[in-house]
Design a protein around this motif. Structure first.
Motif, PDB file in Angstrom:
ATOM      1  N   ASN A  79       0.816  -1.209   0.000  1.00 31.21           N
ATOM      2  CA  ASN A  79       0.000   0.000   0.000  1.00 31.21           C
ATOM      3  C   ASN A  79       0.851   1.261   0.000  1.00 31.21           C
ATOM      4  OD1 ASN A  79      -2.686   1.228   0.139  1.00 31.21           O
ATOM      5  ND2 ASN A  79      -2.071   1.906   2.171  1.00 31.21           N
ATOM      6  N   PHE A  80       2.001   1.216   0.682  1.00 34.63           N
ATOM      7  CA  PHE A  80       2.875   2.385   0.760  1.00 34.63           C
ATOM      8  C   PHE A  80       4.056   2.298  -0.205  1.00 34.63           C
ATOM      9  CE2 PHE A  80       0.598   2.762   4.786  1.00 34.63           C
ATOM     10  CZ  PHE A  80       0.301   4.116   4.782  1.00 34.63           C
ATOM     11  N   HIS A  81       3.965   1.366  -1.160  1.00 30.78           N
ATOM     12  CA  HIS A  81       4.982   1.228  -2.204  1.00 30.78           C
ATOM     13  C   HIS A  81       6.367   0.980  -1.612  1.00 30.78           C
ATOM     14  CE1 HIS A  81       1.831   2.620  -4.891  1.00 30.78           C
ATOM     15  NE2 HIS A  81       1.665   3.674  -4.126  1.00 30.78           N
ATOM     16  N   LEU A  82       6.407   0.142  -0.586  1.00 31.14           N
ATOM     17  CA  LEU A  82       7.666  -0.260   0.032  1.00 31.14           C
ATOM     18  C   LEU A  82       8.079  -1.621  -0.512  1.00 31.14           C
ATOM     19  CD1 LEU A  82       6.712   0.619   3.736  1.00 31.14           C
ATOM     20  CD2 LEU A  82       7.845   2.105   2.065  1.00 31.14           C
ATOM     21  N   ASN A  83       9.287  -2.035  -0.193  1.00 37.77           N
ATOM     22  CA  ASN A  83       9.750  -3.365  -0.571  1.00 37.77           C
ATOM     23  C   ASN A  83       8.910  -4.406   0.165  1.00 37.77           C
ATOM     24  OD1 ASN A  83      11.167  -5.613  -1.372  1.00 37.77           O
ATOM     25  ND2 ASN A  83      12.927  -5.224  -0.043  1.00 37.77           N
ATOM     26  N   SER A  84       8.137  -5.203  -0.574  1.00 32.46           N
ATOM     27  CA  SER A  84       7.200  -6.142   0.055  1.00 32.46           C
ATOM     28  C   SER A  84       7.896  -7.449   0.423  1.00 32.46           C
ATOM     29  CB  SER A  84       6.013  -6.411  -0.874  1.00 32.46           C
ATOM     30  OG  SER A  84       6.457  -6.879  -2.137  1.00 32.46           O
ATOM     31  N   ASN A  85       8.835  -7.351   1.356  1.00 33.65           N
ATOM     32  CA  ASN A  85       9.630  -8.509   1.766  1.00 33.65           C
ATOM     33  C   ASN A  85       9.089  -9.187   3.020  1.00 33.65           C
ATOM     34  OD1 ASN A  85      10.229  -6.649   3.723  1.00 33.65           O
ATOM     35  ND2 ASN A  85      12.361  -6.336   3.089  1.00 33.65           N
ATOM     36  N   ARG A  86       7.960  -8.687   3.543  1.00 35.15           N
ATOM     37  CA  ARG A  86       7.304  -9.241   4.729  1.00 35.15           C
ATOM     38  C   ARG A  86       8.156  -9.111   5.986  1.00 35.15           C
ATOM     39  NH1 ARG A  86       4.071 -14.601   2.459  1.00 35.15           N
ATOM     40  NH2 ARG A  86       3.685 -13.772   0.382  1.00 35.15           N
ATOM     41  N   ALA A  87       9.203  -8.323   5.922  1.00 37.46           N
ATOM     42  CA  ALA A  87      10.075  -8.103   7.073  1.00 37.46           C
ATOM     43  C   ALA A  87       9.818  -6.723   7.657  1.00 37.46           C
ATOM     44  CB  ALA A  87      11.538  -8.218   6.662  1.00 37.46           C
ATOM     45  N   LEU A  88      10.016  -6.592   8.945  1.00 40.46           N
ATOM     46  CA  LEU A  88       9.898  -5.291   9.595  1.00 40.46           C
ATOM     47  C   LEU A  88      11.235  -4.569   9.464  1.00 40.46           C
ATOM     48  CD1 LEU A  88       7.807  -6.457  12.646  1.00 40.46           C
ATOM     49  CD2 LEU A  88       7.056  -4.869  10.877  1.00 40.46           C
ATOM     50  N   ASP A  89      11.530  -4.146   8.243  1.00 45.47           N
ATOM     51  CA  ASP A  89      12.796  -3.481   7.970  1.00 45.47           C
ATOM     52  C   ASP A  89      12.714  -2.004   8.347  1.00 45.47           C
ATOM     53  OD1 ASP A  89      11.263  -2.383   5.923  1.00 45.47           O
ATOM     54  OD2 ASP A  89      12.100  -3.707   4.398  1.00 45.47           O
ATOM     55  N   LYS A  95       7.934   4.104   8.522  1.00 48.16           N
ATOM     56  CA  LYS A  95       6.620   4.546   8.050  1.00 48.16           C
ATOM     57  C   LYS A  95       5.562   4.355   9.136  1.00 48.16           C
ATOM     58  CE  LYS A  95       5.717   5.771   4.513  1.00 48.16           C
ATOM     59  NZ  LYS A  95       5.568   7.147   3.966  1.00 48.16           N
ATOM     60  N   MET A  96       5.617   3.236   9.841  1.00 48.86           N
ATOM     61  CA  MET A  96       4.637   2.968  10.900  1.00 48.86           C
ATOM     62  C   MET A  96       4.763   3.948  12.057  1.00 48.86           C
ATOM     63  SD  MET A  96       4.711  -1.192  11.112  1.00 48.86           S
ATOM     64  CE  MET A  96       3.963  -2.210   9.826  1.00 48.86           C
ATOM     65  N   MET A  97       5.963   4.466  12.283  1.00 51.14           N
ATOM     66  CA  MET A  97       6.198   5.349  13.421  1.00 51.14           C
ATOM     67  C   MET A  97       5.773   6.791  13.146  1.00 51.14           C
ATOM     68  SD  MET A  97       9.884   3.827  14.686  1.00 51.14           S
ATOM     69  CE  MET A  97      10.063   4.943  16.070  1.00 51.14           C
ATOM     70  N   MET A  98       5.408   7.102  11.915  1.00 48.92           N
ATOM     71  CA  MET A  98       5.006   8.466  11.580  1.00 48.92           C
ATOM     72  C   MET A  98       3.593   8.757  12.079  1.00 48.92           C
ATOM     73  SD  MET A  98       6.410   8.760   7.656  1.00 48.92           S
ATOM     74  CE  MET A  98       5.717  10.419   7.476  1.00 48.92           C
ATOM     75  N   PRO A  99       3.322   9.982  12.577  1.00 51.08           N
ATOM     76  CA  PRO A  99       1.941  10.372  12.887  1.00 51.08           C
ATOM     77  C   PRO A  99       1.082  10.259  11.635  1.00 51.08           C
ATOM     78  CG  PRO A  99       3.494  11.978  13.743  1.00 51.08           C
ATOM     79  CD  PRO A  99       4.276  11.061  12.839  1.00 51.08           C
ATOM     80  N   ARG A 100      -0.199   9.926  11.808  1.00 51.38           N
ATOM     81  CA  ARG A 100      -1.049   9.716  10.644  1.00 51.38           C
ATOM     82  C   ARG A 100      -2.508   9.966  10.991  1.00 51.38           C
ATOM     83  NH1 ARG A 100      -2.218   4.302   8.276  1.00 51.38           N
ATOM     84  NH2 ARG A 100      -4.176   5.426   8.026  1.00 51.38           N
ATOM     85  N   TYR A 101      -3.348  10.050   9.953  1.00 53.62           N
ATOM     86  CA  TYR A 101      -4.785  10.170  10.151  1.00 53.62           C
ATOM     87  C   TYR A 101      -5.367   8.824  10.552  1.00 53.62           C
ATOM     88  CZ  TYR A 101      -4.488  14.752   7.953  1.00 53.62           C
ATOM     89  OH  TYR A 101      -4.179  16.051   7.663  1.00 53.62           O
ATOM     90  N   GLY A 102      -6.577   8.869  11.138  1.00 52.35           N
ATOM     91  CA  GLY A 102      -7.136   7.678  11.745  1.00 52.35           C
ATOM     92  C   GLY A 102      -8.021   6.808  10.885  1.00 52.35           C
ATOM     93  N   VAL A 103      -8.344   7.209   9.656  1.00 51.87           N
ATOM     94  CA  VAL A 103      -9.194   6.390   8.802  1.00 51.87           C
ATOM     95  C   VAL A 103      -8.410   5.197   8.261  1.00 51.87           C
ATOM     96  CG1 VAL A 103     -10.363   6.354   6.554  1.00 51.87           C
ATOM     97  CG2 VAL A 103     -10.791   8.193   8.152  1.00 51.87           C
TER      98      VAL A 103
END
Length: 238
Positions: A79-89, A95-103
Motif C-alpha cells: 500500500n505504501f509502495h515499500l519493498n514487500s519482503n514481509r520483514a519489519l525493515d 513509516k509505521m512510526m510516523m503520525p497519521r490520520y485515523g481512517v
C-alpha cells in the motif's frame, strides 16, 4: 454559510508506545515465533484494516508472529509502495512510526480512495445550494468530520451487522458523518457494494440539518439497495 471538513479522517493517530518497533527492526517472519510486544503491532494493523482476526482469534492478542501478521505486513508494504519482503525493515518501521490520520487505509480488504467521491458529493451540494465547503487538515478547526467506524463507536448510534444501517450523520452543531466500516464500499456502483458518493450525498444533507423524504428517486429516500448510484433529485433541492 461556510463549513469546513476534514480530509475524510478522524483525529491524527500516534502510537502511544513505539519503542517496541525499534527492537524488532529487520525481523524476518518465522511461523509461530514469539516476539515481545508484537501484539501492539497487531492492534495497529487491525486499526487500519490491514489485519483481521474476526474469523480466527487464536493469536489476536498474543506475541506470536503468525501467518496473518505476515500477510498484513506485506499488504501494508504494498500500500505504501515499500519493498514487500514481509520483514519489519527500517523503511517499513519508519513509516509505521510516523503520525497519521485515523481512517483505515484498507476497507474490507480493498484499498479505497475515499477523498474523491466524498469531495464530489460536497461539490454537488455546493453547486445546488448557497452552502460552501472548504477542505482543511487541522482536526480541531473542523465543523464536519468524516470517518469509517465499527459497531459501538461512542456516538450513541452503534452500527450492527452489514446490511443494516450503512452510515449516519448528525446535524449541526455536532457535524459528524460516519460510514459503517463493515460494509463493502466502492467508488463505482458494483454488485455487492455500496456507492461511496451516493451515500455521502445523502448524509451531507443530514449534516445540513435536513431529513428524509418519501420520494423513492430522491437522494433523501430513507433506504437504498447495493449497487445503486443516485444524483440529486428536484425534490432534494426545492
Amino acid at each position: 454559510m461556510n463549513l469546513q471538513f476534514l480530509d475524510v479522517a478522524s483525529p491524527t493517530v500516534v502510537l502511544e508506545d513505539i519503542s517496541y518497533l525499534q527492537s524488532i527492526l529487520s525481523l524476518k517472519w518465522v511461523k509461530m515465533r514469539v516476539v515481545k510486544d508484537i501484539h501492539k503491532l497487531k492492534k495497529y494493523l487491525e486499526q487500519f484494516d490491514y489485519l483481521s482476526y474476526s474469523k480466527n482469534k487464536t493469536h489476536a492478542n498474543d506475541d506470536d508472529f503468525d501467518d496473518l501478521l505476515e500477510s498484513a505486513i506485506k499488504t501494508y508494504q504494498l500500500n505504501f509502495h515499500l519493498n514487500s519482503n514481509r520483514a519489519l525493515d527500517t523503511e517499513t518501521v519508519s513509516k509505521m512510526m510516523m503520525p497519521r490520520y485515523g481512517v483505515a487505509d484498507i476497507i474490507n480488504g480493498t484499498r479505497v480512495n475515499v477523498v474523491s467521491p466524498v469531495a464530489g458529493a460536497f461539490q454537488t451540494w455546493a453547486a445546488n445550494t448557497y452552502f460552501r465547503f472548504s477542505r482543511i487538515y487541522n482536526y480541531r478547526d473542523t465543523n464536519i468530520t468524516i470517518g469509517f467506524q465499527r459497531r459501538d463507536h461512542g456516538d450513541g448510534n452503534p452500527f450492527e451487522d452489514p446490511g443494516g444501517t450503512i452510515a449516519h450523520a448528525f446535524a449541526p452543531t455536532i457535524g459528524r458523518f460516519n460510514y459503517d466500516a463493515d460494509e463493502t464500499w466502492s467508488v463505482s456502483a458494483r454488485p455487492g457494494n455500496m456507492h461511496l458518493e451516493t451515500i455521502a450525498l445523502h448524509e451531507i444533507r443530514h449534516l445540513l440539518g435536513l431529513s428524509h423524504n418519501s420520494i423513492e428517486n430522491a437522494i433523501m429516500y430513507p433506504s437504498i439497495a447495493e449497487r445503486t448510484s443516485k444524483r440529486l433529485d428536484r425534490d432534494d433541492i426545492e
